[in-house]
Design a protein around this motif. Structure first.
Motif, mmCIF file in Angstrom:
data_model
loop_
_atom_site.group_PDB
_atom_site.id
_atom_site.type_symbol
_atom_site.label_atom_id
_atom_site.label_comp_id
_atom_site.label_asym_id
_atom_site.label_seq_id
_atom_site.Cartn_x
_atom_site.Cartn_y
_atom_site.Cartn_z
ATOM 1 N N GLU A 164 52.137 117.917 -45.211
ATOM 2 C CA GLU A 164 53.673 116.849 -44.752
ATOM 3 C C GLU A 164 54.770 117.375 -43.841
ATOM 4 N N ARG A 167 51.813 115.119 -40.910
ATOM 5 C CA ARG A 167 52.580 114.054 -41.167
ATOM 6 C C ARG A 167 53.973 113.564 -40.507
ATOM 7 N N ASP A 168 55.050 113.828 -40.336
ATOM 8 C CA ASP A 168 56.293 113.471 -39.749
ATOM 9 C C ASP A 168 55.971 113.482 -38.806
ATOM 10 N N MET A 170 53.218 113.868 -36.991
ATOM 11 C CA MET A 170 52.264 112.702 -36.245
ATOM 12 C C MET A 170 53.160 111.348 -35.705
ATOM 13 N N LYS A 171 54.409 110.973 -37.263
ATOM 14 C CA LYS A 171 55.134 109.963 -36.965
ATOM 15 C C LYS A 171 56.096 109.727 -36.196
ATOM 16 N N SER A 172 56.054 111.491 -35.791
ATOM 17 C CA SER A 172 57.019 110.965 -34.797
ATOM 18 C C SER A 172 57.613 110.443 -33.406
ATOM 19 N N ARG A 173 58.745 109.798 -32.864
ATOM 20 C CA ARG A 173 58.412 110.040 -31.279
ATOM 21 C C ARG A 173 59.597 110.506 -30.009
ATOM 22 N N ARG A 175 55.627 109.214 -29.053
ATOM 23 C CA ARG A 175 54.163 109.947 -29.601
ATOM 24 C C ARG A 175 54.158 110.878 -29.286
ATOM 25 N N MET A 201 45.051 111.177 -40.159
ATOM 26 C CA MET A 201 46.143 110.993 -39.775
ATOM 27 C C MET A 201 46.222 110.049 -38.151
ATOM 28 N N THR A 202 44.650 109.789 -37.473
ATOM 29 C CA THR A 202 45.338 109.482 -36.152
ATOM 30 C C THR A 202 43.893 107.975 -36.309
#
Length: 202
Positions: A164, A167-168, A170-173, A175, A201-202
């Motif tokens: 988790e 995953r979080d 990888m979604k962060s900004r 990049r 996830m990529t």
């Protein structure tokens, strides 16, 4: 007049420190009686054994992290506590996760519940940034190191929590820096564990 002086010194110390320890007051000659009086008057709040802060100070949501580091200044906030600080988890840890060197003492009966993990060398020192919380400099692992550490300690926190967090992350900004994840994963010797999840996830 002398008590006024002690009172002023006590308030100066706690304003400067955010959360002050007994030794901080001792260094400027403030007596325990003065601290007890200020506590009883509601000027100071005792937040732990020998730990005081201004009662009307703004309460940071991460105040327990500052309190933990005042108890053991060599500690580094890590794992679930660092994930929560970086908003990379839905978990709410019931204790402060702290990383210590192999020879650092672990606090006994601390005022804040602690979960201690041990590390050495770069595993302890790499990927750490200092954040000011309640006036206290708090060392916390950076997001990429925190995620790698979660995979390293997956038996303690659960692989689902580590996934988790990844995953979080990888979604962060902006990049996320994948090279940083791989670097810290290699440092923690979990690159083979984290790679399939990262590739998916990529």
């Amino acid at each position: 007049m002398e008590m006024t002086t002690h009172r002023e010194r006590a308030l100066q110390v706690v304003r400067h420190r955010g959360i002050a320890r007994g030794r901080d007051f001792d260094a400027v000659g403030v007596t325990r009686a003065t601290l007890q009086r200020l506590r009883d008057e509601g000027v100071l709040q005792q937040v732990g054994r020998g730990l005081y802060k201004l009662a009307d100070a703004d309460v940071d949501s991460a105040a327990s992290l500052a309190e933990a580091v005042r108890i053991q200044p060599r500690g580094i906030i890590c794992l679930l506590s660092a994930l929560q600080f970086h908003e990379l988890t839905t978990q709410t840890p019931h204790a402060v996760w702290m990383m210590l060197g192999q020879k650092n003492w672990a606090p006994v009966n601390p005022s804040v519940a602690l979960k201690i993990v041990r590390a050495s060398g770069e595993g302890l020192t790499a990927g750490v940034e200092t954040h000011l919380i309640d006036g206290v400099p708090v060392p916390i692992t950076v997001p990429a190191k925190t995620v790698a550490d979660c995979f390293k300690h997956r038996n303690k926190i659960g692989i689902d929590v580590a996934v988790e967090a990844l995953r979080d992350f990888m979604k962060s900004r902006p990049r996320p820096d994948l090279n940083a994840i791989y670097r810290y994963a290699q440092l923690d010797r979990v690159q083979s564990v984290i790679r399939p999840y990262l590739e998916a996830m990529t």
